[in-house]
Motif scaffolding. Structure first.
Motif, PDB file in Angstrom:
ATOM      1  N   ALA B 333       0.827  -1.216   0.000  1.00  0.00           N
ATOM      2  CA  ALA B 333       0.000   0.000   0.000  1.00  0.00           C
ATOM      3  C   ALA B 333       0.858   1.260   0.000  1.00  0.00           C
ATOM      4  CB  ALA B 333      -0.941   0.005   1.201  1.00  0.00           C
ATOM      5  N   CYS B 334       1.960   1.218   0.739  1.00  0.00           N
ATOM      6  CA  CYS B 334       2.800   2.425   0.806  1.00  0.00           C
ATOM      7  C   CYS B 334       3.454   2.730  -0.543  1.00  0.00           C
ATOM      8  CB  CYS B 334       3.835   2.322   1.924  1.00  0.00           C
ATOM      9  SG  CYS B 334       5.000   0.953   1.766  1.00  0.00           S
ATOM     10  N   LEU B 335       3.742   1.677  -1.296  1.00  0.00           N
ATOM     11  CA  LEU B 335       4.318   1.903  -2.629  1.00  0.00           C
ATOM     12  C   LEU B 335       3.286   2.603  -3.516  1.00  0.00           C
ATOM     13  CD1 LEU B 335       6.135  -0.393  -1.480  1.00  0.00           C
ATOM     14  CD2 LEU B 335       6.157  -1.401  -3.753  1.00  0.00           C
ATOM     15  N   ASN B 336       2.065   2.094  -3.436  1.00  0.00           N
ATOM     16  CA  ASN B 336       1.040   2.574  -4.363  1.00  0.00           C
ATOM     17  C   ASN B 336       0.622   4.020  -4.111  1.00  0.00           C
ATOM     18  OD1 ASN B 336       1.022   0.027  -5.513  1.00  0.00           O
ATOM     19  ND2 ASN B 336      -0.550  -0.712  -4.116  1.00  0.00           N
ATOM     20  N   VAL B 337       0.822   4.502  -2.883  1.00  0.00           N
ATOM     21  CA  VAL B 337       0.452   5.901  -2.612  1.00  0.00           C
ATOM     22  C   VAL B 337       1.656   6.829  -2.674  1.00  0.00           C
ATOM     23  CG1 VAL B 337      -1.511   5.292  -1.146  1.00  0.00           C
ATOM     24  CG2 VAL B 337       0.725   5.696  -0.101  1.00  0.00           C
ATOM     25  N   CYS B 338       2.844   6.268  -2.858  1.00  0.00           N
ATOM     26  CA  CYS B 338       4.052   7.106  -2.782  1.00  0.00           C
ATOM     27  C   CYS B 338       4.285   7.841  -4.096  1.00  0.00           C
ATOM     28  CB  CYS B 338       5.266   6.255  -2.453  1.00  0.00           C
ATOM     29  SG  CYS B 338       6.802   7.201  -2.445  1.00  0.00           S
ATOM     30  N   PRO B 339       4.300   9.180  -4.060  1.00  0.00           N
ATOM     31  CA  PRO B 339       4.494   9.921  -5.306  1.00  0.00           C
ATOM     32  C   PRO B 339       5.900   9.726  -5.882  1.00  0.00           C
ATOM     33  CG  PRO B 339       4.430  11.430  -3.425  1.00  0.00           C
ATOM     34  CD  PRO B 339       4.071  10.069  -2.908  1.00  0.00           C
ATOM     35  N   VAL B 340       6.845   9.376  -5.033  1.00  0.00           N
ATOM     36  CA  VAL B 340       8.199   9.135  -5.530  1.00  0.00           C
ATOM     37  C   VAL B 340       8.242   7.775  -6.238  1.00  0.00           C
ATOM     38  CG1 VAL B 340      10.614   8.794  -4.852  1.00  0.00           C
ATOM     39  CG2 VAL B 340       9.248  10.590  -3.773  1.00  0.00           C
ATOM     40  N   TYR B 341       7.714   6.754  -5.577  1.00  0.00           N
ATOM     41  CA  TYR B 341       7.660   5.429  -6.214  1.00  0.00           C
ATOM     42  C   TYR B 341       6.903   5.502  -7.539  1.00  0.00           C
ATOM     43  CZ  TYR B 341       6.631   0.601  -7.226  1.00  0.00           C
ATOM     44  OH  TYR B 341       6.527  -0.601  -7.879  1.00  0.00           O
ATOM     45  N   GLU B 342       5.808   6.214  -7.537  1.00  0.00           N
ATOM     46  CA  GLU B 342       4.977   6.259  -8.744  1.00  0.00           C
ATOM     47  C   GLU B 342       5.765   6.778  -9.941  1.00  0.00           C
ATOM     48  OE1 GLU B 342       1.166   8.191  -8.284  1.00  0.00           O
ATOM     49  OE2 GLU B 342       1.022   8.577 -10.435  1.00  0.00           O
ATOM     50  N   ARG B 343       6.734   7.629  -9.690  1.00  0.00           N
ATOM     51  CA  ARG B 343       7.463   8.216 -10.806  1.00  0.00           C
ATOM     52  C   ARG B 343       8.777   7.526 -11.131  1.00  0.00           C
ATOM     53  NH1 ARG B 343       4.184  11.428  -8.405  1.00  0.00           N
ATOM     54  NH2 ARG B 343       2.815  12.669  -9.725  1.00  0.00           N
ATOM     55  N   THR B 344       9.324   6.809 -10.148  1.00  0.00           N
ATOM     56  CA  THR B 344      10.637   6.208 -10.400  1.00  0.00           C
ATOM     57  C   THR B 344      10.574   4.693 -10.545  1.00  0.00           C
ATOM     58  OG1 THR B 344      11.062   5.931  -8.045  1.00  0.00           O
ATOM     59  CG2 THR B 344      11.762   7.996  -9.045  1.00  0.00           C
ATOM     60  N   GLY B 345       9.504   4.066 -10.018  1.00  0.00           N
ATOM     61  CA  GLY B 345       9.417   2.620 -10.070  1.00  0.00           C
ATOM     62  C   GLY B 345      10.334   1.967  -9.053  1.00  0.00           C
ATOM     63  N   GLY B 346      10.212   0.650  -8.950  1.00  0.00           N
ATOM     64  CA  GLY B 346      10.898  -0.075  -7.891  1.00  0.00           C
ATOM     65  C   GLY B 346      12.393  -0.245  -8.098  1.00  0.00           C
ATOM     66  N   HIS B 347      12.824  -0.336  -9.351  1.00  0.00           N
ATOM     67  CA  HIS B 347      14.241  -0.643  -9.584  1.00  0.00           C
ATOM     68  C   HIS B 347      15.166   0.469  -9.111  1.00  0.00           C
ATOM     69  CE1 HIS B 347      12.970  -3.676 -12.899  1.00  0.00           C
ATOM     70  NE2 HIS B 347      12.874  -4.170 -11.691  1.00  0.00           N
ATOM     71  N   ALA B 348      14.645   1.690  -9.067  1.00  0.00           N
ATOM     72  CA  ALA B 348      15.483   2.813  -8.658  1.00  0.00           C
ATOM     73  C   ALA B 348      15.992   2.648  -7.228  1.00  0.00           C
ATOM     74  CB  ALA B 348      14.715   4.127  -8.795  1.00  0.00           C
ATOM     75  N   TYR B 349      15.287   1.818  -6.438  1.00  0.00           N
ATOM     76  CA  TYR B 349      15.673   1.649  -5.039  1.00  0.00           C
ATOM     77  C   TYR B 349      16.811   0.630  -4.877  1.00  0.00           C
ATOM     78  CZ  TYR B 349      11.379   4.224  -3.999  1.00  0.00           C
ATOM     79  OH  TYR B 349      10.393   5.171  -3.933  1.00  0.00           O
ATOM     80  N   GLY B 350      17.188  -0.026  -5.981  1.00  0.00           N
ATOM     81  CA  GLY B 350      18.312  -0.961  -5.932  1.00  0.00           C
ATOM     82  C   GLY B 350      17.989  -2.258  -5.215  1.00  0.00           C
ATOM     83  N   SER B 351      17.616  -2.165  -3.964  1.00  0.00           N
ATOM     84  CA  SER B 351      17.269  -3.328  -3.164  1.00  0.00           C
ATOM     85  C   SER B 351      16.002  -3.988  -3.685  1.00  0.00           C
ATOM     86  CB  SER B 351      17.040  -2.883  -1.718  1.00  0.00           C
ATOM     87  OG  SER B 351      16.302  -3.840  -1.013  1.00  0.00           O
ATOM     88  N   ILE B 352      15.821  -5.233  -3.312  1.00  0.00           N
ATOM     89  CA  ILE B 352      14.624  -5.975  -3.667  1.00  0.00           C
ATOM     90  C   ILE B 352      13.388  -5.370  -2.979  1.00  0.00           C
ATOM     91  CG2 ILE B 352      14.619  -7.704  -1.790  1.00  0.00           C
ATOM     92  CD1 ILE B 352      14.514  -8.464  -5.493  1.00  0.00           C
ATOM     93  N   TYR B 353      13.608  -4.586  -1.934  1.00  0.00           N
ATOM     94  CA  TYR B 353      12.496  -3.936  -1.235  1.00  0.00           C
ATOM     95  C   TYR B 353      12.405  -2.474  -1.664  1.00  0.00           C
ATOM     96  CZ  TYR B 353      12.756  -8.132   1.589  1.00  0.00           C
ATOM     97  OH  TYR B 353      12.777  -9.437   1.978  1.00  0.00           O
ATOM     98  N   PRO B 354      11.423  -2.141  -2.490  1.00  0.00           N
ATOM     99  CA  PRO B 354      11.335  -0.765  -2.998  1.00  0.00           C
ATOM    100  C   PRO B 354      10.375   0.098  -2.175  1.00  0.00           C
ATOM    101  CG  PRO B 354       9.882  -2.171  -4.272  1.00  0.00           C
ATOM    102  CD  PRO B 354      10.446  -3.026  -3.150  1.00  0.00           C
TER     103      PRO B 354
END
Ligand code: SF4
Lengths: 283, 504
Positions: B333-354
């Motif tokens: 849920a936190c991913l889906n509401v995060c304006p940063v995640y929404e624009r960068t996607g999960g891979h930008a976080y490097g780790s398997i946990y975005p």
């Protein structure tokens, strides 16, 4: 009431129109305003960038200055900034406790319990939704994350805006989404911040408002900076300025703030915005 | 840690597995932000799921109480984690299962590889396992000559495209239908060449592919959503039913779980089974909830192994504030509401946990080794807007944890950075009113920069990050402080009563 004003560092140095309007509004409402002159900054930027130890003396200074004001018989402390009040209320004691200073933590909590964001002070403490303002413009309201989610001010700013004569309130689509400012985030992750800003601006423009208002100069600096770059003609104006405006005109704000010559005229969107009530500094 | 070779899965060389990327968040985000297709896919997916979640959460009158219940069960669990894990081990063992303890990713992989080798199998089916994504198990199995087949549809897409997951729930959220069709056509043996991108046709193709694997694989490997300590019961919740096939058809089942997944009792499970589906898929109930307890003669896998993975979790637990991050039930849920995640996607976080939780969990699991550690950039990958806290079904105070991890990142500076010096200088000015006033005067310089247009449109680095896209207004000719002393004199107070008296 005797009310101490927190000008905020950004408000004091860059956007004085917000604390000035706060003072004018409260005085117009019949209150005595105090400006503890030794105040500087709440320390929000240090805290939010992770400089919790460096923030400690800044926090201590803020707590002491306003403890002094409370000792001096001040009933309430007000800041025209949701994020600064958020820092005072939710982070000052944390910073103090982390440093092992329980005395400071308690003093911080004591001060925080009497510190209000402007709309909270007006609605909750003074029991007002109609402050007798007049502002004949089409306005949209951006709720700012810290007012919305850290302070939970809810619709208090909207209640106040709805009572402003002449003001046409238009809805901001996806209002509750962050504008992308986030303090140092805007510089550290400038590209992501800009992508968020682009969506916020698109929503502001689609609302067809002349003015975008909010309770925090920092978010307005961000949104206004983007709108200025776009030459959009939409201005950003702090909520305090709107609430301080009356139909008798109040030129004092206009007289003292603003950048170089011509900065305002390029941003005017027509007759109405150019009237004496256009307190917004063109960005 | 790993180097990415196109088309080849990466090999986890870090003993901790896939918890660190290769570049800092702003650098990785730069690529994602430039990928308009990715941004469209992400924006569409997160908006849809946000709306669904908001609708079903709105239906529950006591949602806030449920969240608080979830929060306190988790807090209680973390307070006595060692004891609950021992209880879980006893219960699993008593019911015919085997329990293994793994300190880190490398050890967990070694245990699993040895177990698989022991069965003589050269292929395994897998489902629902963030933990083995974390450890890089697939690569370890491949190195040991064992082929691992992901059976969760989205995981399958990720695996077939030699990609990495970018979301907990929808690991292929960054892909659209047309891209999926292409991946299937390219990578799925024996797929119908006339495959269209109709969701049903895609699902049928995946089903035909997977069914062959389900029926032949002798070993299943799963993750777990919850483990009930009182009975040693493991539970997986899912939408497709593929997990159930994995959990029941093979002879041997190996489950890898992070130690934080334990809950004390069945009645605690009840709370999470309400919180999870609504927060995650926006459904009232997930279609399949599987639970299994040890082994049952003649029914399902006859050999069951549970691998308990620490991999940094003990360190997280040791931090009184930080341990909240272990409360996460990976609902996304936190991913889906995060304006940063929404624009960068999960891979930008490097780790398997975005996303927001990844931004605080990853650096806690790995620790921050120094100023150049890419995980030191993660806690700054947020505007601190707080939407993640409001969405989190177990009330993890992610904004607070972000600030705490920023403090850790600052503490990891081995020698003062330019930012450190600026912050210190500002703190000195901000505790000395005379200096603060002096600093304000220096802002007059800004008016020079702004010139006649009254706007500042270009500043040197690092402020160029600001002025690349935004103007700064010229500083005002009079600060608030100066206005106050001009209008109110040097007294700190305004005269009692209204000064411009109206509406009083
Ligand atoms: S932190 Fe909360 S919202 Fe985010 S995935 Fe975990 S449980 Fe869900």
């Amino acid at each position: 009431m005797r009310i101490a004003v927190v000008a905020t560092c950004l408000g004091d140095a860059m956007f004085p129109q917000a604390p000035i309007a706060t003072v004018q509004l409260l005085e117009r409402l019949g209150h005595e305003v105090v400006f503890p002159a030794d105040q500087t900054c709440c320390g929000q930027m240090h805290v939010n960038t992770g400089y919790l130890d460096t923030a400690l003396p800044v926090v201590r200074h803020h707590v002491e200055v306003f403890a002094g004001a409370l000792d001096d018989g001040v009933d309430a402390i007000v800041a025209p900034s949701g994020s600064c009040v958020g820092c005072v209320r939710h982070q000052h004691a944390m910073v103090a406790r982390r440093a092992g200073d329980e005395g400071l933590a308690q003093a911080a909590e004591h001060g925080a319990a009497r510190t209000y964001e402007l709309s909270e002070l007006l609605v909750d403490v003074l029991g007002l939704t109609d402050v007798g303002a007049y502002y004949p413009h089409r306005v949209t309201y951006h709720p700012t994350c810290h007012s919305l989610r850290m302070l939970r001010v809810g619709d208090k700013p909207l209640q106040l805006l709805r009572h402003v004569r002449g003001l046409q309130l238009v809805e901001l689509p996806e209002a509750e989404v962050c504008c992308g400012f986030g303090g140092t985030f805007a510089v550290k992750n400038a590209e992501t911040s800009t992508a968020m800003l682009a969506d916020k601006m698109a929503n502001v423009l689609s609302s067809r408002a002349e003015v975008c208002t909010a309770g925090d100069s920092s978010c307005l600096m961000h949104i206004g900076g983007g709108l200025s770059r776009l030459r959009s003609g939409v201005r950003t104006v702090h909520l305090a300025e709107i609430l301080a405006s009356t139909d008798e005109g109040d030129a004092s704000v206009d007289a003292v703030v603003g950048g170089g010559a011509g900065s305002r005229s390029t941003q005017r969107t027509g007759e109405a915005a150019g009237a004496a009530h256009g307190h917004g500094v063109a960005r | 840690m790993t180097t990415v070779q196109l088309g080849m899965p990466t090999v986890a060389s870090d003993p901790h597995g896939h918890l660190r990327g290769t570049e800092s968040f702003p650098k990785a985000a730069h690529k994602a932000l430039a990928d308009t297709q990715l941004r469209r896919n992400l924006g569409h997916a997160t908006r849809t799921i946000r709306a669904k979640r908001a609708a079903v959460v709105g239906e529950v009158d006591d949602w806030e109480e449920l969240r608080r219940a979830g929060e306190s069960i988790k807090a209680d669990t973390m307070a006595r984690l060692p004891e609950l894990l021992v209880q879980l081990e006893e219960q699993v063992t008593a019911r015919g299962g085997h329990v293994h303890w793994a300190r880190d990713a490398e050890e967990a992989n070694r245990i699993v590889v040895d177990l698989v080798r022991g069965t003589g199998a050269d292929e395994v089916v897998k489902v629902k396992s963030m933990a083995t994504q974390e450890t890089g198990l697939n690569e370890a199995l491949e190195a040991a000559g064992v082929a691992a087949f992901e059976t969760d549809l989205a995981e399958l897409i990720v695996q077939l495209s030699h990609d990495r997951p970018s979301h907990f729930l929808v690991p292929a959220i960054h892909r659209n239908r047309a891209e999926i069709r292409e991946i299937f056509l390219r990578e799925m043996p024996g797929v119908d060449p006339a495959l269209t991108d109709e969701p049903r046709r895609l699902a049928m193709a995946a089903r035909a592919h997977l069914r062959r694997k389900f029926l032949t694989a002798k070993v299943g490997i799963s993750g777990v959503n919850f483990a009930v300590a009182e009975t040693g019961t493991l539970s997986v919740v899912e939408s497709e039913g593929n997990g159930r096939m994995c959990l029941t058809l093979p002879d041997t089942l190996i489950t890898v779980m992070g130690v934080e997944k334990v809950v004390p009792t069945w009645s605690d499970l009840e709370v999470f089974l309400q919180l999870l589906p609504r927060s995650s898929t926006g459904e009232r109930m997930n279609p399949y909830t599987s639970t299994w307890t040890g082994v049952t003669p003649g029914d399902g896998p006859q050999t069951f192994h549970l691998v308990l993975l620490d991999n940094g979790r003990s360190n997280v637990l040791a931090s009184p504030d930080g341990r909240q991050a272990l409360h996460c039930i990976r609902c996304s849920a936190c991913l889906n509401v995060c304006p940063v995640y929404e624009r960068t996607g999960g891979h930008a976080y490097g780790s398997i946990y975005p996303g927001p939780i990844g931004a605080v969990l990853s650096p806690q699991l790995t620790g921050i080794s120094g100023p150049d550690d890419v995980n030191a950039s993660l806690p700054y990958a947020s505007s601190l807007c707080g939407a993640c806290f409001d969405a989190c079904p177990v009330r993890i105070d992610i904004p607070h944890l972000l600030v705490q991890q920023r403090a850790e990142a600052v503490a990891a500076h081995t020698r003062p950075t330019a930012q450190d010096l600026t912050m210190q200088a500002m703190a000195i000015a901000m505790t000395t009113p005379a200096r603060f006033k002096f600093a304000e005067k220096a802002l007059g310089l800004g008016r020079v920069l702004a010139g006649r247009k009254g706007r500042i449109t270009g500043l040197p680095w690092p402020m160029s990050g600001w002025t690349n896209a935004r103007d700064l207004p010229a500083p005002p000719q009079e600060t608030f402080r100066q206005w106050w002393s001009r209008t109110h004199g040097d007294t700190q107070r305004s005269g009692a009563g209204p000064s411009t008296g109206e509406d009083a």
